[in-house]
Design an enzyme around this catalytic site. Structure first.
Site, short mmCIF file in Angstrom:
data_model
loop_
_atom_site.label_atom_id
_atom_site.label_comp_id
_atom_site.label_asym_id
_atom_site.label_seq_id
_atom_site.Cartn_x
_atom_site.Cartn_y
_atom_site.Cartn_z
N ASN A 11 -16.95 -51.72 63.06
CA ASN A 11 -16.50 -50.52 63.05
C ASN A 11 -15.69 -50.09 62.01
O ASN A 11 -14.33 -50.36 62.00
CB ASN A 11 -15.82 -50.38 65.07
CG ASN A 11 -15.03 -49.05 64.71
OD1 ASN A 11 -15.67 -48.13 64.40
ND2 ASN A 11 -14.53 -48.99 65.99
N LYS A 13 -14.14 -46.69 61.80
CA LYS A 13 -13.16 -45.85 62.47
C LYS A 13 -13.30 -44.51 61.90
O LYS A 13 -14.15 -44.47 61.14
CB LYS A 13 -12.18 -47.01 62.66
CG LYS A 13 -12.30 -47.51 63.07
CD LYS A 13 -10.46 -48.57 63.65
CE LYS A 13 -10.90 -49.31 64.70
NZ LYS A 13 -10.31 -50.22 66.06
N HIS A 97 -14.54 -46.91 73.57
CA HIS A 97 -13.59 -47.79 72.86
C HIS A 97 -12.47 -47.06 72.98
O HIS A 97 -11.83 -45.82 73.14
CB HIS A 97 -14.34 -47.51 70.60
CG HIS A 97 -13.41 -47.99 70.04
ND1 HIS A 97 -11.89 -48.20 69.97
CD2 HIS A 97 -13.46 -49.23 69.41
CE1 HIS A 97 -11.14 -48.15 69.13
NE2 HIS A 97 -11.85 -49.83 68.69
N GLU A 99 -9.14 -46.89 71.50
CA GLU A 99 -9.29 -45.40 70.40
C GLU A 99 -9.39 -44.47 71.22
O GLU A 99 -8.99 -43.29 71.17
CB GLU A 99 -9.37 -45.46 68.81
CG GLU A 99 -8.47 -46.57 68.83
CD GLU A 99 -8.94 -46.77 67.15
OE1 GLU A 99 -9.52 -46.33 66.59
OE2 GLU A 99 -8.62 -48.68 67.13
N GLU A 169 -11.94 -55.56 73.98
CA GLU A 169 -11.35 -55.44 73.01
C GLU A 169 -10.34 -55.01 73.67
O GLU A 169 -9.72 -54.16 73.65
CB GLU A 169 -11.45 -53.87 72.35
CG GLU A 169 -12.59 -54.47 71.29
CD GLU A 169 -13.32 -53.45 70.46
OE1 GLU A 169 -13.22 -54.49 69.20
OE2 GLU A 169 -13.32 -52.59 70.22
N GLY A 175 -5.75 -53.60 65.79
CA GLY A 175 -5.38 -53.12 64.60
C GLY A 175 -3.34 -53.79 64.14
O GLY A 175 -3.22 -53.11 63.79
N SER A 214 -8.66 -57.61 65.95
CA SER A 214 -8.16 -58.33 64.73
C SER A 214 -8.72 -59.69 63.79
O SER A 214 -8.32 -60.30 64.21
CB SER A 214 -6.09 -59.08 64.98
OG SER A 214 -5.81 -57.78 64.99
P1 PGA Z 1 -9.23 -54.57 64.74
O1 PGA Z 1 -10.70 -53.10 65.23
O2 PGA Z 1 -10.25 -55.36 64.23
O3 PGA Z 1 -8.81 -53.55 63.00
O4 PGA Z 1 -8.58 -54.81 65.07
C1 PGA Z 1 -11.00 -53.63 66.46
C2 PGA Z 1 -11.92 -52.53 66.54
O5 PGA Z 1 -10.98 -51.37 67.44
O6 PGA Z 1 -13.40 -52.41 67.46
#
Ligand code: PGA
Length: 252
Positions: A11, A13, A97, A99, A169, A175, A214
Site C-alpha cells: 500500500n 498511500k 483503511h 487512515e 491492521e 507507520g 510496520s
Molecule cells: P506500515 O503501513 O507498514 O507503514 O505500518 C501499513 C498500512 O497502513 O497498510
C-alpha cells in the site's frame, strides 16, 4: 479470481507519482522474476496507469486501488468509482483503511457501501480492520474488529465471500515502527477466523486474513509463519524495491 496464499500487498498511500512508479518497477521486477502466491500493489490512483504499463507481461503481479466512492458516477469531485477502477485494470480495492477511518472520518456505514460497490464492480475487497491503542488498552480489540466485520456482513451474501479478504491492521502499529508480535497478530487473527466461521460457516474458510502494521523485511517471515496469518499488507517497506522484493520472495 482465486487468491493464492501468501498474499503480499504493498500500500503506497500518498507516495510514488508516475515517474517514481516507473522507476520502482524497473528495479523491483528483476528482483522478483516470478511471484509465488499473490503479489499486489496499491499505487495512488494517479500512478495507476504507469504501474499498469510497467507490469505489462507480468500477470503474476496485480494492482488495486486504495479507495473508491460507492457511487458509480456523478457530481462527486475528487472521487473515483469502483467501476472506473475495475475498468482501469484493478483487481482489488482497499476498504476501511485506518487512515480513511481516522483521518478522513470514514464510518462503518461508508465501508459497507464501498464494500458492496467494489464487489458489484467485480473486484476483490481487502477490508481493513483494527483497534486503536486506547481501545486495545481498554481490552476492546476483539470487540472493535468484530464490529467492523459486522458493519459489512449484512450486505454480503455467500457468493461474495470468494472475493473478500480481511486485513488486520492495529492502528497503533501502522507507520509507528511498533509491530504487533506474531503472537499478538495470531491472537486477533484467530478471533477473526472464529467470527467469520460463526457468521458464514465453512464458506468463510477461503477468506484470507492479512496482517499489516510496520511489516519490514526483518519481521515479515515470522509474522507470515504465525498461525492464521495468510498474508501481509505492507506500507512503508513496500516503497523500496529491494525491501518489498525481499518480503515477497521470503528472502527477508
Ligand atoms: P506500515 O503501513 O507498514 O507503514 O505500518 C501499513 C498500512 O497502513 O497498510
Amino acid at each position: 479470481m482465486t487468491l493464492v496464499a501468501p498474499i503480499i500487498a504493498g500500500n503506497w498511500k500518498l507516495n510514488h507519482g508516475p515517474p517514481e512508479t516507473k522507476r520502482f518497477f524497473e528495479r523491483f521486477l528483476p528482483l522478483l522474476p516470478a511471484a509465488t502466491g499473490t503479489v499486489a500493489f496499491f499505487p495512488p490512483a494517479i500512478s495507476f496507469a504507469s504501474a499498469r504499463e510497467a507490469l505489462a507481461g507480468r500477470s503474476d503481479v496485480l494492482l488495486g486501488v486504495q479507495n473508491v466512492h460507492w457511487e458509480t458516477e456523478g457530481a462527486f469531485t475528487g472521487e473515483i468509482s469502483a467501476r472506473m477502477a475495475a475498468d482501469a485494470g484493478a483487481a482489488f480495492a482497499l476498504v476501511g483503511h485506518s487512515e480513511r477511518r481516522h483521518l478522513f472520518g470514514e464510518t462503518d456505514t461508508d465501508t459497507a457501501l464501498k464494500t458492496r460497490a467494489v464487489l458489484d464492480a467485480g473486484m476483490t475487497v481487502i477490508l481493513c480492520v483494527g483497534e486503536t491503542l486506547e481501545e486495545r488498552e481498554a481490552g476492546l480489540a476483539f470487540n472493535v474488529v468484530e464490529r467492523q466485520i459486522d458493519a459489512v456482513s449484512g450486505i454480503l451474501d455467500s457468493s461474495d465471500l470468494q472475493r473478500l479478504a480481511i486485513a488486520y491492521e492495529p492502528v497503533w502499529a501502522i507507520g509507528t515502527g511498533r509491530t504487533a508480535s506474531p503472537a499478538d497478530a495470531s491472537e486477533v487473527h484467530g478471533h477473526l477466523r472464529a467470527v467469520l466461521d460463526e457468521r458464514w460457516g465453512d464458506e468463510a474458510r477461503t477468506i484470507p486474513i492479512l496482517y499489516g502494521g510496520s511489516v519490514k523485511p526483518d519481521n515479515s517471515a515470522e509474522l507470515l509463519a504465525a498461525p492464521d496469518v495468510d498474508g501481509l499488507l505492507v506500507g512503508g517497506a513496500s516503497l523500496d524495491a529491494e525491501s518489498f522484493a525481499a518480503i515477497c520472495s521470503g528472502r527477508a
